[in-house]
Design a protein around this motif. Sequence first.
Motif, short mmCIF file in Angstrom:
data_model
loop_
_atom_site.label_atom_id
_atom_site.label_comp_id
_atom_site.label_asym_id
_atom_site.label_seq_id
_atom_site.Cartn_x
_atom_site.Cartn_y
_atom_site.Cartn_z
N ARG A 34 -7.00 59.08 17.02
CA ARG A 34 -6.95 59.98 15.88
C ARG A 34 -7.43 61.35 16.32
N GLU A 35 -6.93 62.39 15.69
CA GLU A 35 -7.34 63.74 16.04
C GLU A 35 -8.85 63.89 15.90
N GLY A 36 -9.43 64.51 16.89
CA GLY A 36 -10.87 64.74 16.84
C GLY A 36 -11.70 63.61 17.41
N THR A 37 -11.04 62.52 17.88
CA THR A 37 -11.81 61.39 18.38
C THR A 37 -11.91 61.37 19.90
N THR A 38 -11.18 62.23 20.59
CA THR A 38 -11.26 62.26 22.05
C THR A 38 -12.66 62.72 22.48
N LYS A 39 -13.27 61.94 23.34
CA LYS A 39 -14.64 62.26 23.76
C LYS A 39 -14.66 63.48 24.67
N ASN A 40 -15.61 64.39 24.42
CA ASN A 40 -15.76 65.50 25.33
C ASN A 40 -16.61 65.03 26.52
N ASN A 41 -16.73 65.88 27.51
CA ASN A 41 -17.43 65.49 28.73
C ASN A 41 -18.89 65.13 28.48
N ASP A 42 -19.57 65.91 27.64
CA ASP A 42 -20.98 65.65 27.37
C ASP A 42 -21.18 64.27 26.74
N ALA A 43 -20.31 63.93 25.79
CA ALA A 43 -20.42 62.63 25.13
C ALA A 43 -20.14 61.49 26.10
N LEU A 44 -19.16 61.71 26.99
CA LEU A 44 -18.80 60.68 27.97
C LEU A 44 -19.96 60.44 28.93
N LEU A 45 -20.56 61.51 29.42
CA LEU A 45 -21.68 61.39 30.36
C LEU A 45 -22.90 60.77 29.69
N ALA A 46 -23.09 61.06 28.41
CA ALA A 46 -24.23 60.50 27.68
C ALA A 46 -24.04 59.00 27.46
N GLU A 47 -22.80 58.59 27.22
CA GLU A 47 -22.53 57.17 26.96
C GLU A 47 -22.63 56.33 28.23
N TYR A 48 -22.24 56.92 29.36
CA TYR A 48 -22.21 56.17 30.61
C TYR A 48 -23.25 56.70 31.60
N LYS A 49 -24.49 56.74 31.15
CA LYS A 49 -25.58 57.22 32.00
C LYS A 49 -25.77 56.36 33.24
N THR A 50 -25.58 55.04 33.08
CA THR A 50 -25.76 54.15 34.22
C THR A 50 -24.70 54.40 35.29
N VAL A 51 -23.48 54.73 34.84
CA VAL A 51 -22.41 55.05 35.79
C VAL A 51 -22.74 56.35 36.52
N VAL A 52 -23.23 57.33 35.77
CA VAL A 52 -23.62 58.61 36.37
C VAL A 52 -24.68 58.38 37.44
N ALA A 53 -25.65 57.51 37.13
CA ALA A 53 -26.74 57.24 38.07
C ALA A 53 -26.21 56.60 39.35
N GLN A 54 -25.26 55.67 39.21
CA GLN A 54 -24.70 55.00 40.39
C GLN A 54 -23.89 55.97 41.24
N ILE A 55 -23.19 56.89 40.60
CA ILE A 55 -22.40 57.89 41.35
C ILE A 55 -23.34 58.81 42.11
N HIS A 56 -24.46 59.19 41.47
CA HIS A 56 -25.45 60.03 42.14
C HIS A 56 -26.04 59.32 43.35
N LYS A 57 -26.10 57.98 43.29
CA LYS A 57 -26.64 57.20 44.41
C LYS A 57 -25.64 57.06 45.55
N GLY A 58 -24.42 57.55 45.30
CA GLY A 58 -23.40 57.48 46.35
C GLY A 58 -22.56 56.22 46.32
N GLN A 59 -22.64 55.44 45.23
CA GLN A 59 -21.85 54.22 45.14
C GLN A 59 -20.36 54.57 45.04
N SER A 60 -19.53 53.72 45.59
CA SER A 60 -18.08 53.91 45.47
C SER A 60 -17.67 53.62 44.03
#
Length: 211
Positions: free
Chosen positions: A158-184
């Motif tokens: 629906r219009e207006g439901t696409t997540k912006n970057n900030d919301a995406l990064l906030a939702e997937y903090k664990t993924v962000v942490a693993q990427i920072h650790k150099g995980q594939s």
Amino acid sequence: MTPVAIFTRVSKTSQDFDRQINDLTKYAASMGYKVVDSINEKVSGSKTNEERQGIVDLLKLAKDGAIKKVLVAEVSRLGRNTTEVLKVVDALKESGVSTFIMNHQIETLNADGKANSMSQMFLTLLSEFARMEKETLIERINSGLDEARRKGVKLGRREGTTKNNDALLAEYKTVVAQIHKGQSVRNAAKICGVSTATVQKVKKAMSTAKA
């Protein structure tokens, strides 16, 4: 005690492995097996074995001689691509590891370690049924989407439901942490229990945020 590995798979991040793990753990206990590892995948069963870290890990266990059996709830948990499923089973057999399909009570190796020809034939049929089931499901979904389009239904978010970057990064903090650790991408997806596509989106969002 016979060393075994439990192998489970679901295709959606919203699904869990609990039922498969519980059923297979109870079976292992009833047979006096020693569960040395439980490999749990959240990935499409249509992917190739090389694209599935769980399969890669399973075959390494077998090659290293750490297990003698693999326990799965049903053949579709190994995959929905007949060729890929049979390749996994054959690779396990070459390492002297038997595959046990619990819902049909079939095993690929006999007690003497020799191949069970009847179970091989049955396994081939089951794998093909799993593939056909997947194709039928896709056809039904596509047919439903086509019908919705003909009726003028607007598909997608629906219009207006696409997540912006900030919301995406906030939702997937664990993924962000693993990427920072150099995980594939693949390892990060496995550790966090998300799809590789989600990890790719997070990486893209992180790159955009740095720009």
